[in-house]
Motif scaffolding. Sequence first.
Motif, PDB file in Angstrom:
ATOM      1  N   GLY A   8      21.111  54.566  46.169  1.00  0.00           N
ATOM      2  CA  GLY A   8      20.286  54.617  47.657  1.00  0.00           C
ATOM      3  C   GLY A   8      20.635  53.780  48.178  1.00  0.00           C
ATOM      4  O   GLY A   8      19.442  54.129  50.117  1.00  0.00           O
ATOM      5  N   ALA A   9      21.018  52.520  48.155  1.00  0.00           N
ATOM      6  CA  ALA A   9      19.986  52.110  49.107  1.00  0.00           C
ATOM      7  C   ALA A   9      21.140  51.504  50.866  1.00  0.00           C
ATOM      8  O   ALA A   9      20.284  50.643  51.730  1.00  0.00           O
ATOM      9  N   ILE A  10      21.961  52.477  50.361  1.00  0.00           N
ATOM     10  CA  ILE A  10      22.694  51.942  51.964  1.00  0.00           C
ATOM     11  C   ILE A  10      22.412  53.930  51.935  1.00  0.00           C
ATOM     12  O   ILE A  10      23.128  54.135  51.807  1.00  0.00           O
ATOM     13  N   ARG A  11      22.015  53.703  53.292  1.00  0.00           N
ATOM     14  CA  ARG A  11      22.325  55.014  54.062  1.00  0.00           C
ATOM     15  C   ARG A  11      22.958  54.947  54.855  1.00  0.00           C
ATOM     16  O   ARG A  11      23.435  54.385  56.142  1.00  0.00           O
ATOM     17  N   VAL A  12      24.587  56.071  55.131  1.00  0.00           N
ATOM     18  CA  VAL A  12      25.848  56.336  55.731  1.00  0.00           C
ATOM     19  C   VAL A  12      25.564  56.942  57.254  1.00  0.00           C
ATOM     20  O   VAL A  12      25.395  56.640  57.841  1.00  0.00           O
ATOM     21  N   ALA A  13      24.641  58.114  56.795  1.00  0.00           N
ATOM     22  CA  ALA A  13      23.780  58.486  57.613  1.00  0.00           C
ATOM     23  C   ALA A  13      22.515  59.291  56.737  1.00  0.00           C
ATOM     24  O   ALA A  13      22.147  59.728  55.761  1.00  0.00           O
ATOM     25  N   PRO A  14      21.801  60.509  57.861  1.00  0.00           N
ATOM     26  CA  PRO A  14      20.899  61.107  57.452  1.00  0.00           C
ATOM     27  C   PRO A  14      21.375  61.935  55.771  1.00  0.00           C
ATOM     28  O   PRO A  14      22.296  62.847  56.541  1.00  0.00           O
ATOM     29  N   GLY A  15      20.800  61.800  54.630  1.00  0.00           N
ATOM     30  CA  GLY A  15      21.069  62.935  53.756  1.00  0.00           C
ATOM     31  C   GLY A  15      22.191  61.924  53.053  1.00  0.00           C
ATOM     32  O   GLY A  15      22.694  63.156  52.305  1.00  0.00           O
ATOM     33  N   ASP A  16      23.231  61.372  53.562  1.00  0.00           N
ATOM     34  CA  ASP A  16      24.347  60.517  52.938  1.00  0.00           C
ATOM     35  C   ASP A  16      23.981  58.847  52.525  1.00  0.00           C
ATOM     36  O   ASP A  16      24.012  57.922  53.114  1.00  0.00           O
ATOM     37  N   ASP A  17      23.187  58.577  51.117  1.00  0.00           N
ATOM     38  CA  ASP A  17      22.574  57.509  50.855  1.00  0.00           C
ATOM     39  C   ASP A  17      23.804  57.333  49.573  1.00  0.00           C
ATOM     40  O   ASP A  17      24.104  58.138  48.603  1.00  0.00           O
ATOM     41  N   ARG A  18      23.814  56.056  49.418  1.00  0.00           N
ATOM     42  CA  ARG A  18      25.080  55.755  48.287  1.00  0.00           C
ATOM     43  C   ARG A  18      24.551  54.202  47.998  1.00  0.00           C
ATOM     44  O   ARG A  18      23.648  53.607  48.429  1.00  0.00           O
TER      45      ARG A  18
END
Length: 182
Positions: free
Chosen positions: A162-172
């Motif tokens: 979850g270190a990369i937040r592409v968009a709210p609710g979309d952590d990679r």
Amino acid sequence: MPLTSARPAPLTFTLDPPVTPALRDGMLDLWADVTDAGGAVGFVPPADRERIRPELVRQFVAMDEGRSRLLVGHDQDGRVAATAFLTFNTHRLMTHWLWLYTVMVHPRHQGKGYGRDLLAAAERAARGFDGIEAIRLTCRGGLGLERFYASCGYKEVGRIPGAIRVAPGDDRDDIVMLLPLT
């Protein structure tokens, strides 16, 4: 009738090409097009060249200061088709490996083996640098990129969920990959 597989013309790779307006504009176009195609290159669609430009300028400054090297692949029409930055580690205890950043192949060229060609060219370049024993990169989870890099010899050596937040609710996940050169 014999069946042959016609591979497209290979890219022509250049390490440390002169930074010209054409190269700059070609790299901005590439970065924007890769972003808009869903590529994990630091931005999310829709791409905005003016938001990308400062990051490209930072990379050019690092090159000018000798902290980074640029590898560019041009297609048969002379267009920028692929890039990667090989960035030296400045930490005194980690100068034996470098980072591979902003690995991109233009969407019109994907599926032709050019990504493998780019990584092979980056490996050849890194092997030519004194004291470099490994290449390290990170990639965004959720896209299967780690499988591609693994197929090119890289090993997953770390993962931060979850270190990369592409968009709210979309952590990679941020996935760390390593290619030993020794």
